[in-house]
Scaffold this motif. Structure first.
Motif, PDB file in Angstrom:
ATOM      1  N   PHE A   1       0.656  -0.758   0.365  1.00 15.05           N
ATOM      2  CA  PHE A   1       0.573  -0.262  -0.267  1.00 15.05           C
ATOM      3  C   PHE A   1       0.773   1.132   0.158  1.00 15.05           C
ATOM      4  O   PHE A   1       0.320   2.193  -0.209  1.00 15.05           O
TER       5      PHE A   1
ATOM      6  N   ARG B   1       1.445  -4.211  -4.659  1.00 16.06           N
ATOM      7  CA  ARG B   1       0.321  -5.442  -4.211  1.00 16.06           C
ATOM      8  C   ARG B   1       0.889  -5.891  -5.124  1.00 16.06           C
ATOM      9  O   ARG B   1       1.402  -6.518  -6.002  1.00 16.06           O
TER      10      ARG B   1
ATOM     11  N   LEU C   1      -1.016 -10.907  -4.984  1.00 17.19           N
ATOM     12  CA  LEU C   1      -1.204 -11.980  -5.045  1.00 17.19           C
ATOM     13  C   LEU C   1       0.154 -13.050  -4.330  1.00 17.19           C
ATOM     14  O   LEU C   1      -1.138 -14.292  -3.328  1.00 17.19           O
TER      15      LEU C   1
ATOM     16  N   VAL D   1      -3.401 -10.298   3.781  1.00 20.57           N
ATOM     17  CA  VAL D   1      -3.465  -9.488   4.797  1.00 20.57           C
ATOM     18  C   VAL D   1      -4.995  -9.712   5.543  1.00 20.57           C
ATOM     19  O   VAL D   1      -5.899  -9.551   5.037  1.00 20.57           O
TER      20      VAL D   1
ATOM     21  N   PHE E   1     -13.219 -14.932  -2.282  1.00 23.50           N
ATOM     22  CA  PHE E   1     -13.562 -13.558  -2.907  1.00 23.50           C
ATOM     23  C   PHE E   1     -11.321 -13.888  -3.256  1.00 23.50           C
ATOM     24  O   PHE E   1     -11.549 -13.341  -5.159  1.00 23.50           O
ATOM     25  N   GLY E   2     -11.161 -14.464  -2.841  1.00 28.29           N
ATOM     26  CA  GLY E   2      -9.817 -14.205  -3.858  1.00 28.29           C
ATOM     27  C   GLY E   2      -9.527 -15.052  -5.013  1.00 28.29           C
ATOM     28  O   GLY E   2      -8.787 -14.646  -5.761  1.00 28.29           O
TER      29      GLY E   2
ATOM     30  N   GLU F   1     -12.148 -15.721  -7.299  1.00 18.34           N
ATOM     31  CA  GLU F   1     -12.577 -15.204  -7.826  1.00 18.34           C
ATOM     32  C   GLU F   1     -11.957 -14.156  -8.399  1.00 18.34           C
ATOM     33  O   GLU F   1     -12.163 -14.079  -9.865  1.00 18.34           O
ATOM     34  N   MET F   2     -11.445 -13.891  -7.870  1.00 21.32           N
ATOM     35  CA  MET F   2      -9.894 -12.830  -8.503  1.00 21.32           C
ATOM     36  C   MET F   2      -9.247 -13.756  -9.124  1.00 21.32           C
ATOM     37  O   MET F   2      -9.037 -12.819 -10.920  1.00 21.32           O
TER      38      MET F   2
ATOM     39  N   ARG G   1     -10.071 -15.805   4.356  1.00 21.84           N
ATOM     40  CA  ARG G   1      -9.846 -15.732   3.636  1.00 21.84           C
ATOM     41  C   ARG G   1      -8.570 -15.181   3.111  1.00 21.84           C
ATOM     42  O   ARG G   1      -8.091 -14.783   1.549  1.00 21.84           O
TER      43      ARG G   1
ATOM     44  N   TYR H   1      -6.099 -18.079  -0.733  1.00 23.81           N
ATOM     45  CA  TYR H   1      -5.865 -17.709  -2.401  1.00 23.81           C
ATOM     46  C   TYR H   1      -4.369 -18.332  -2.024  1.00 23.81           C
ATOM     47  O   TYR H   1      -3.586 -18.388  -3.215  1.00 23.81           O
TER      48      TYR H   1
END
Lengths: 266, 246
Positions: free
Chosen positions: B56, B74, B76, B80, B100-101, B103-104, B148, B152
């Protein structure tokens, strides 16, 4: 045991109904008292039974449903227009600095102006009939939608964005999967306010743009013949439709989304 | 070779027209599958440090190497977990949050559902896959957040005081759970905290930072056998050593 709880439930339901009906009963009694004792002749201030029978007659003959349907279609068209434009513009303002700088002053000035103030202009520009009515409804509805959508995008929590970015969300995914649902509580509030505005302005504008059928026109036309009972029946339908939109459409949508997600209390 | 290597990292920002040095010449390494706790008082720049590792923020001086390459933004390869319970998406169930991850990454639906359930089971939430975050307690929400961040499959887990907002008893449970999860997954972990006992309980190595500007004061390797007993004398000795340097 079962029977006891069943009667208890029944009693509770009856009590709930009585509570709901009570304010209306009070208004009805006051109305009747005024109709009998007040200064107006019955022709101008009809009693409830007259309004009721007119209401039933107008529904049975299909006159009220016909007018109501036309008005609702006009509302749907105008509101769809205003809603879509409002959400798109609000999102743009929330996401892009240039749009915000450009549009905030415009929207701030435009928002508090009653839509009806533009009615004569719209008549001059778009003639009489459906077109100016629908456009004006959309125009009036769009402001609260814009303002609330914009606020909603701004209120999307930074930590959601960061969490999504950490997990590799690109800009488009971020918008679709985080900003859109994150802003939904505000967007729904905006749509609800927009619909209320649309509904109000539509009834009035129907009186001004001489549409051929519609509740506003029905009420306005009834004045010619002092048909106060018809006017009041029309007003009752307006109230019922407004309430139905609120209860059957918006509350359902909220229940299914933001309330279920714990983002809004009910 | 260290998986993460901080080389003389400094970070400076401007607040109200004044330049503030948040980090000054911070340098340490983190080995593969090592659990490193960064401990320090508030204002010592530990969260800034984590934000740099997460991508960040970019160091104003120095650099961070990850697997030997300079870190840019950032990625994968890092997961965090934040302190704030609100990090979960309220409009998604626990399982969909964990997905979510994936899915991305474009993982197919069935596969990501299975993976998400596996990680929720790992954090003991297999019965709550369909629950929305607001229906879960704070401790459970943080467990979902951990699942979460792991789902991923990043090689590094960055954690910013994830249990600081929990009550003491729940926090202890969470620490035990995290130690188990770490043993199972063998991730490299950088864990920021101001809680000394937590650091001694979890860490292979403790990096102690002091504020104004944020610098590394000392590093302590914790050689206690796991699972660790927070009431043992050796455990308390370590706590004393850390506190002495704070």
């Amino acid at each position: 045991m079962f029977r006891a709880s069943a009667t208890l439930g029944l009693r509770r339901a009856a009590w709930g109904l009585a509570q709901l009906a009570f304010p209306f009963v009070v208004v009805a009694i006051a109305w009747e008292a005024f109709a009998i004792l007040g200064p107006f002749p019955p022709r101008l201030f009809p009693r409830l039974d007259v309004i009721g029978s007119t209401f039933v007659r107008l529904i049975a003959t299909g006159i009220l449903p016909l007018h109501a349907l036309d008005t609702i279609l006009r509302l749907a068209a105008g509101f769809a227009l205003g809603g879509v434009v409002g959400v798109v513009v609000g999102m743009l303002m929330g996401r892009h600095r240039w749009a915000e700088d450009l549009l905030v002053p415009v929207v701030s000035v435009g928002n508090p102006i009653p839509g009806l103030a533009y009615a004569p202009l719209f008549v001059l520009w778009f003639g009489l009939g459906n077109l100016p009515a629908v456009l004006l409804v959309g125009f009036s509805a769009t402001f609260p939608v814009i303002v609330n959508t914009w606020t909603g995008v701004k209120a999307v929590k930074d930590i959601w964005i960061r969490a999504a970015q950490v997990m590799g969300a690109a800009d488009r995914q971020l918008f679709r999967k985080v900003v859109l649902p994150g802003a939904l509580p505000y967007v729904l509030t905006g749509l609800r306010l927009g619909l209320a505005r649309a509904w109000r302005v539509l009834i009035a504008v129907e009186m001004l743009t001489s549409v051929s059928v519609g509740l506003g026109w029905l009420i306005f036309g009834a004045r010619e013949f002092m048909n106060t009972d018809v006017m009041l029946a029309g007003i009752a339908v307006i109230g019922i439709v407004g309430l139905a939109l609120e209860k059957l459409v918006f509350e359902r949508i909220e229940q299914f989304t933001v309330v279920r997600w714990g983002m809004m209390q009910r | 070779m260290d998986q993460i290597e901080l080389r003389a990292v400094s970070f400076e920002y401007t607040a109200n027209g004044r330049r503030v040095l948040a980090l000054s010449d911070v340098a340490f390494g983190v080995g593969v599958s090592e659990f490193v706790c960064v401990v320090g008082r508030s204002g010592c720049g530990k969260t800034t440090l984590l934000n740099i590792l997460a991508g960040f923020l970019t160091p104003t001086k120095g650099e961070v190497l990850m697997d030997g390459k300079t870190l840019h933004g950032r990625g994968l390869d890092r997961g965090v977990v934040f302190q704030d319970f609100a990090q979960l998406f309220p409009w998604r169930t626990a399982q969909r949050n964990v997905e979510f991850g994936l899915e991305m990454k474009g993982v197919p639906r069935d596969e990501r559902a299975a993976t998400a359930r596996r990680f929720l089971t790992l954090v003991g939430l297999d019965k709550f896959t369909g629950a929305y975050p607001h229906e879960l307690s704070g401790g459970m929400q943080q467990r979902v957040a951990i699942a979460r961040a792991l789902a991923y499959n990043p090689s590094v887990l960055l954690m910013d005081e994830p249990f600081a907002a929990l009550d003491a008893l729940t926090r202890e449970d969470m620490q035990r759970l995290l130690a188990d999860v770490w043993r199972e997954t063998k991730k490299t972990v950088v864990y920021v905290t101001h809680n000394v006992a937590e650091a001694v309980y979890l860490a292979d190595r403790i990096v102690i930072m002091t504020p104004h500007p944020g610098t590394v004061k000392s590093q302590i390797t914790v050689t206690l056998r796991r699972p660790r007993d927070p009431l043992s004398i050796e455990f308390l000795e370590y706590q004393k050593r850390v506190v002495a340097d704070l």
